[in-house]
Design a protein around this motif. Structure first.
Motif, short mmCIF file in Angstrom:
data_model
loop_
_atom_site.label_atom_id
_atom_site.label_comp_id
_atom_site.label_asym_id
_atom_site.label_seq_id
_atom_site.Cartn_x
_atom_site.Cartn_y
_atom_site.Cartn_z
N ARG A 1 1.04 -1.49 0.03
CA ARG A 1 0.16 -0.01 0.42
C ARG A 1 0.66 1.18 -0.13
NH1 ARG A 1 -3.54 -3.37 4.03
NH2 ARG A 1 -2.01 -2.00 5.54
N ILE A 2 2.19 1.14 0.93
CA ILE A 2 3.03 2.30 0.97
C ILE A 2 3.80 2.51 -0.16
CG2 ILE A 2 4.58 3.49 2.12
CD1 ILE A 2 3.83 1.86 4.71
N PHE A 3 4.19 1.92 -0.79
CA PHE A 3 5.06 1.23 -1.89
C PHE A 3 4.42 1.07 -3.55
CE2 PHE A 3 7.81 1.40 1.76
CZ PHE A 3 8.73 2.28 1.62
N GLY A 4 3.24 0.75 -3.45
CA GLY A 4 2.43 0.42 -4.85
C GLY A 4 1.95 1.98 -5.22
N LEU A 5 1.32 1.38 -6.60
CA LEU A 5 0.97 3.01 -7.20
C LEU A 5 0.61 3.11 -6.40
CD1 LEU A 5 0.89 4.03 -10.17
CD2 LEU A 5 -1.64 1.98 -10.65
N ARG A 6 -0.74 2.79 -5.28
CA ARG A 6 -1.56 3.79 -5.37
C ARG A 6 -0.82 4.24 -3.75
NH1 ARG A 6 -6.94 3.24 -4.75
NH2 ARG A 6 -6.72 1.24 -5.19
N GLY A 7 -0.16 3.84 -3.03
CA GLY A 7 0.69 4.77 -2.24
C GLY A 7 1.79 5.73 -3.45
N VAL A 8 2.12 5.38 -4.13
CA VAL A 8 3.38 6.89 -4.88
C VAL A 8 1.99 7.82 -5.60
CG1 VAL A 8 3.67 7.13 -7.32
CG2 VAL A 8 4.36 5.38 -5.91
N THR A 9 0.28 7.68 -5.71
CA THR A 9 -0.15 8.22 -5.87
C THR A 9 -0.36 9.40 -5.81
OG1 THR A 9 -0.90 7.26 -7.24
CG2 THR A 9 -2.20 8.05 -7.10
N GLU A 10 -0.98 8.80 -3.63
CA GLU A 10 -0.97 9.55 -2.51
C GLU A 10 -0.39 10.57 -1.92
OE1 GLU A 10 -4.01 9.41 -0.78
OE2 GLU A 10 -4.70 8.70 -1.90
N PHE A 11 0.86 10.08 -2.36
CA PHE A 11 2.31 10.78 -1.72
C PHE A 11 2.52 12.25 -3.15
CE2 PHE A 11 6.67 11.65 -2.76
CZ PHE A 11 7.15 12.41 -1.98
N GLY A 12 1.57 11.51 -4.10
CA GLY A 12 1.70 12.44 -5.56
C GLY A 12 0.61 13.45 -4.85
N LYS A 13 -0.30 13.33 -4.63
CA LYS A 13 -0.74 14.20 -4.12
C LYS A 13 -0.86 15.28 -3.25
CE LYS A 13 -4.84 11.09 -3.37
NZ LYS A 13 -5.96 10.88 -3.66
N ALA A 14 -0.24 14.47 -1.86
CA ALA A 14 0.46 15.36 -0.65
C ALA A 14 1.38 16.12 -1.08
CB ALA A 14 0.92 14.14 0.06
N MET A 15 2.08 15.98 -1.78
CA MET A 15 3.13 16.83 -3.01
C MET A 15 2.37 17.83 -3.48
SD MET A 15 6.40 16.68 -1.68
CE MET A 15 6.96 17.55 -2.43
N PHE A 16 1.34 17.71 -4.30
CA PHE A 16 0.59 18.85 -5.09
C PHE A 16 0.20 19.72 -3.95
CE2 PHE A 16 -3.27 20.21 -6.64
CZ PHE A 16 -2.66 21.42 -8.10
N LYS A 17 -0.38 18.75 -2.60
CA LYS A 17 -0.64 20.39 -1.68
C LYS A 17 -0.08 20.74 -0.85
CE LYS A 17 -3.16 16.21 0.26
NZ LYS A 17 -3.97 16.00 1.73
#
Length: 361
Positions: A137-153
């Motif tokens: 969950r952390i290092f998969g595609l979904r985790g990368v997506t969540e990290f990208g959203k956090a960085m965008f915010k």
């Protein structure tokens, strides 16, 4: 899910797969939508209520503080009464904000998916505490997506807040030398600018998040060809199981028919390919009832049991063949056979008392 499993899922999900997933409460949800709803609720609160509400609260507190002698504070109950009065005034000011935030959160959820109650979503699962599942969950595609959203915010909100503060810096400097009465208005204006900028950035994030959440949801529902075949089998029934069930039903029907043949009044045969066993008792009323029928080996078995129990067997090729296609077990014969069967029964009754083996009609 491993890459190998993912690569095998090349087919679009079926309607049944989507329906079952929705019934389990697994729906695409944007976690950013409630945040946007909260920002809009805060803007609405500041725009429509904070000025009037704060003025009313200020008057209430002023009347309390300017005339403290109106309150008796001799006991703890008196102090509690004063606190209750202040809490009521604060509640009147805060209640609209509470309702706005709650309503905005509920509306954000309703606009994404219809409401439903599903206890399976909150049931404890071993995967929730699994290290391997957590790693994916952390290092998969979904985790990368969540990290990208956090960085965008982080970047977007930082840029918006920074630009607004920089542009409003001269105004804030002047406010240091202005009348303090104007400070609340200045703070309100600055807060509205910040909220507006952050809300615009969040709208872009929510639009992207809704699209990504539905894309991930649809991707997780992808099926392999084998899963589609298994689902079709499940819906239509396994052919081997259905064939076995039909065989069991035929065996039960056959045993029941053989048990009823000794009770028959006569058997109409052709001479070895078809056999129809009929029961007719005048006292029971109604037309003759079909108690057994069969072809080939089953027809021979019916004849064998009938002859062993002294049940008359009459050979009529055309009648037997025609009746076989139109009669059903445990039902009366159709009207088109009344005359032919009645003649046969009359023939038997005229020979009552005579034990018949095989006769020709």
């Amino acid at each position: 899910m491993s890459d190998e499993d993912r690569s095998s899922k090349t087919e679009q999900p079926t309607d049944k797969k989507i329906r079952d997933t929705v019934e389990k409460g697994n729906l695409p949800v944007s976690r950013e939508a409630p945040i946007l709803a909260s920002l809009l609720a805060a803007m609405a609160f500041l725009t429509f209520h904070v000025q009037d509400g704060s003025a009313q609260l200020l008057l209430a507190l002023k009347s309390t503080m300017e005339n403290p002698l109106q309150w008796e504070l001799e006991t703890g109950a008196d102090g509690l009464h004063v606190l209750e009065m202040l809490a009521v005034q604060m509640g009147r000011f805060i209640m609209p904000a509470t309702l706005l935030f709650a309503g905005a959160g509920i509306l954000a959820s309703l606009l994404q998916n219809p409401p439903q109650i599903n206890f399976e979503r909150i049931a404890p699962k071993a995967s929730n505490v699994s290290l391997s599942s957590g790693f994916r969950r952390i290092f998969g595609l979904r985790g990368v997506t969540e990290f990208g959203k956090a960085m965008f915010k982080f970047v977007a909100i930082g840029v918006v807040v920074g630009s607004i503060l920089v542009s409003g810096f001269p105004t804030m400097v002047k406010a240091m030398y202005a009348d303090p009465v104007l400070m609340p208005e200045l703070i309100l204006q600055m807060a509205m600018k910040l909220l507006s900028g952050v809300s615009i950035a969040t709208i872009l994030l929510v639009a992207a998040d809704i699209g990504l959440s539905r894309l991930h949801w649809k991707r997780d529902l992808m099926m392999s060809k084998q899963e589609i075949k298994d689902e079709a089998k499940q819906m239509e029934g396994d052919p081997m199981v259905k064939a076995r069930q039909r065989q069991i039903a035929r065996d039960r029907t056959r045993r029941r028919m053989m048990a009823e043949v000794p009770k028959a009044t006569l058997v109409i045969a052709n001479p070895t390919h078809y056999a129809i066993a009929l029961r007719y008792v005048r006292e029971e009323g109604g037309a003759p009832i079909v108690v057994a029928k069969g072809t080939d080996l089953l027809a021979l078995k019916i004849r064998e049991i009938a002859e062993a129990n002294d049940v008359p067997v009459l050979e009529d090729k055309l009648l037997a063949r025609s009746m076989y296609d139109h009669v059903e077990i445990d039902q009366m014969i159709p009207p088109q056979f009344f005359k032919a069967v009645a003649e046969i029964i009359y023939y038997l009754y005229t020979r009552s008392g005579t034990k018949m083996g095989v006769a020709t009609a």
